[in-house]
Design a protein around this motif. Structure first.
Motif, PDB file in Angstrom:
ATOM      1  N   TYR A  44      -5.378   2.218   1.815  1.00 57.82           N
ATOM      2  CA  TYR A  44      -6.392   3.130   1.977  1.00 57.82           C
ATOM      3  C   TYR A  44      -5.647   4.487   2.735  1.00 57.82           C
ATOM      4  CZ  TYR A  44      -9.058  -0.893   0.814  1.00 57.82           C
ATOM      5  OH  TYR A  44      -9.389  -1.967   0.256  1.00 57.82           O
ATOM      6  N   THR A 101      -3.446   6.487   0.389  1.00 60.74           N
ATOM      7  CA  THR A 101      -4.271   7.245  -0.592  1.00 60.74           C
ATOM      8  C   THR A 101      -5.000   8.533   0.116  1.00 60.74           C
ATOM      9  OG1 THR A 101      -4.716   5.009  -1.746  1.00 60.74           O
ATOM     10  CG2 THR A 101      -6.302   7.072  -2.415  1.00 60.74           C
ATOM     11  N   VAL A 102      -5.519   8.291   1.380  1.00 56.78           N
ATOM     12  CA  VAL A 102      -6.231   9.601   2.042  1.00 56.78           C
ATOM     13  C   VAL A 102      -5.328  10.691   2.332  1.00 56.78           C
ATOM     14  CG1 VAL A 102      -7.123  10.214   4.055  1.00 56.78           C
ATOM     15  CG2 VAL A 102      -7.922   8.326   3.059  1.00 56.78           C
ATOM     16  N   PRO A 111      -8.925  -6.418   2.193  1.00 57.44           N
ATOM     17  CA  PRO A 111      -8.761  -4.876   2.334  1.00 57.44           C
ATOM     18  C   PRO A 111      -7.330  -4.618   2.756  1.00 57.44           C
ATOM     19  CG  PRO A 111     -10.029  -5.700   4.230  1.00 57.44           C
ATOM     20  CD  PRO A 111      -9.884  -6.966   3.298  1.00 57.44           C
ATOM     21  N   PHE A 156      -5.755  -1.866   4.387  1.00 59.66           N
ATOM     22  CA  PHE A 156      -6.009  -0.675   5.124  1.00 59.66           C
ATOM     23  C   PHE A 156      -4.821   0.230   4.870  1.00 59.66           C
ATOM     24  CE2 PHE A 156      -8.518  -3.742   7.020  1.00 59.66           C
ATOM     25  CZ  PHE A 156      -9.927  -3.162   6.916  1.00 59.66           C
ATOM     26  N   ASN A 158      -8.123  -2.926  -5.587  1.00 60.48           N
ATOM     27  CA  ASN A 158      -8.137  -3.869  -4.335  1.00 60.48           C
ATOM     28  C   ASN A 158      -9.287  -4.177  -4.139  1.00 60.48           C
ATOM     29  OD1 ASN A 158      -8.111  -3.622  -1.080  1.00 60.48           O
ATOM     30  ND2 ASN A 158      -6.263  -4.918  -1.935  1.00 60.48           N
ATOM     31  N   VAL A 159     -10.322  -3.356  -4.124  1.00 56.76           N
ATOM     32  CA  VAL A 159     -11.765  -3.656  -3.389  1.00 56.76           C
ATOM     33  C   VAL A 159     -12.614  -4.339  -4.549  1.00 56.76           C
ATOM     34  CG1 VAL A 159     -13.649  -2.431  -2.950  1.00 56.76           C
ATOM     35  CG2 VAL A 159     -11.750  -1.462  -2.075  1.00 56.76           C
ATOM     36  N   SER A 174      -6.816   1.346  -5.193  1.00 58.00           N
ATOM     37  CA  SER A 174      -7.617   1.132  -3.932  1.00 58.00           C
ATOM     38  C   SER A 174      -8.792   0.418  -4.734  1.00 58.00           C
ATOM     39  CB  SER A 174      -7.901   2.360  -3.190  1.00 58.00           C
ATOM     40  OG  SER A 174      -6.840   2.876  -2.501  1.00 58.00           O
ATOM     41  N   GLY A 184       0.748  -1.337   0.032  1.00 57.81           N
ATOM     42  CA  GLY A 184      -0.041  -0.074   0.114  1.00 57.81           C
ATOM     43  C   GLY A 184       0.684   1.299   0.169  1.00 57.81           C
TER      44      GLY A 184
END
Length: 373
Positions: free
Chosen positions: A64, A67-68, A59, A61, A50-51, A47, A16
């Motif tokens: 995520y 990315t946030v 998932p 995390f 991945n989803v 993402s 990630g």
């Protein structure tokens, strides 16, 4: 069964960090703003993959979170002023990601328990494994981040705050992406080492209530995670001339320990058929007896606080009860229906047996009448 590995690369949550690494590397050749935009786009696309499209729906995390952070920095680029000092993007991204990651790691048990309690049985396993793998990835990354911080601190103290141009480049430009890359490598090494250790460990299928296989898990997880997801279990009742052979369950059993139940019960192994599993159980129970062929009767879903299983019930009819005279069966004896009914609903028999009893009684009755006729 030989497996290619208990864990695949899908469990390397440090992957990630890839959007962050891309943004950092690009910032050396293009403007910081454009590098952040590209990193954000990579993070969003990764993402979505991945989803929605990844074969194993675990998932990520860490992805995520990365990315946030990149998205927030993208929004910050539209605010006037210097939101990041020139050439400080690598260290800014490292600190920005590691602070929330440290908070996540500090509350790891609460984070994992949230998915155990909130998700349905079909998705709970994937979210729980994703949470656990993310905690492992966070541990690798945080250790490297702490080492990086110590190295910077020593360098500043040693130079009395006057770092050379070369040292500044190493500490603030090259070490941040190195930390993320090493986190990926160390996480993958950890997965390979774990697979090597677990190469001879049995694992069981994860199924839905109709018996469709939707995944697999270590056999020990069936006990550790209790009713987190559904595992198939084979139970074989033994009937002798209209009576049912029952014995005490072991004190080591996770369910109904020391209660009276069938002597034959086991989890189905991954990629094992019902027929081969039944044959395996019968062979283990009666190693010197040939010609024993249990017949399938029913399957049903059973769940309580200790287990979540799809039970396949078989019936083994035998004529010679001498094979039951074995120390393998703890206080085993043949029970008539009247004896059984006198002890039902008294916490004497196993829960599954009491659920199966009426069906089992009718099947045995019908078969005994058929034999007489």
């Amino acid at each position: 069964m030989k497996s290619k590995g208990v864990l695949s690369s899908s469990f390397n949550m440090s992957l990630g960090f890839i959007p962050v690494i891309i943004a950092i590397l690009l910032s050396e050749f293009i403007t910081q703003d454009v590098a952040i935009y590209i990193g954000t786009i990579v993070g969003v696309v990764y993402s979505i993959y991945n989803v929605s499209y990844q074969p194993i729906k675990i998932p990520n995390f860490i992805l995520y979170l990365s990315t946030v952070i990149l998205t927030l920095l993208t929004l910050a680029t539209f605010i006037s002023g210097s939101y990041i000092p020139p050439r400080a993007l690598p260290l800014t991204l490292e600190v920005s990601i590691f602070i929330p990651m440290m908070i996540l790691f500090q509350h790891k048990r609460r984070f994992i328990n949230y998915f155990i309690t909130k998700k349905t049985s079909c998705t709970r396993r994937f979210f729980t494994q994703g949470a656990e793998s993310s905690i492992v990835a966070a541990r690798f990354a945080l250790i490297l981040g702490v080492i990086h911080f110590i190295v910077i601190s020593i360098g500043i103290l040693y130079s009395e705050g006057q770092l050379t141009k070369e040292a500044t480049a190493i500490f603030y430009k090259y070490l941040p992406p190195t930390v993320f890359i090493l986190a990926i490598i160390l996480n993958q090494i950890g997965i390979r080492y774990f697979n090597k250790l677990m190469s001879h460990v049995e694992y069981v299928p994860v199924v839905d209530t109709k018996g469709n296989v939707i995944g697999k898990s270590l056999a020990v997880e069936a006990l550790s995670y209790k009713n987190t997801y559904i595992n198939p279990v084979i139970r074989i009742a033994i009937s002798v001339k209209g009576r049912v052979f029952l014995c005490n369950r072991s004190k080591k059993c996770s369910l109904d320990r020391d209660r009276v139940d069938y002597p034959m019960e086991c989890y189905l192994h991954f990629n094992e058929t019902l027929a081969s599993a039944v044959k395996r159980v019968v062979k283990q129970t009666f190693p010197d007896v040939e010609g024993l062929h249990p017949t399938f009767n029913a399957f049903y879903h059973f769940e309580n606080k200790l287990t979540n299983r799809l039970v396949y019930l078989f019936l083994l009819e035998i004529d010679d009860d001498s094979i039951l005279c074995s120390p393998h069966f703890k206080e085993g004896k043949l029970w008539g229906f009247q004896q059984i009914e006198q002890n039902l609903n008294r916490n004497f028999f196993g829960e599954c047996f009491e659920k199966e009893y009426e069906h089992l009684k009718s099947i045995i009755d019908i078969r005994e009448r058929y034999k007489v006729s």
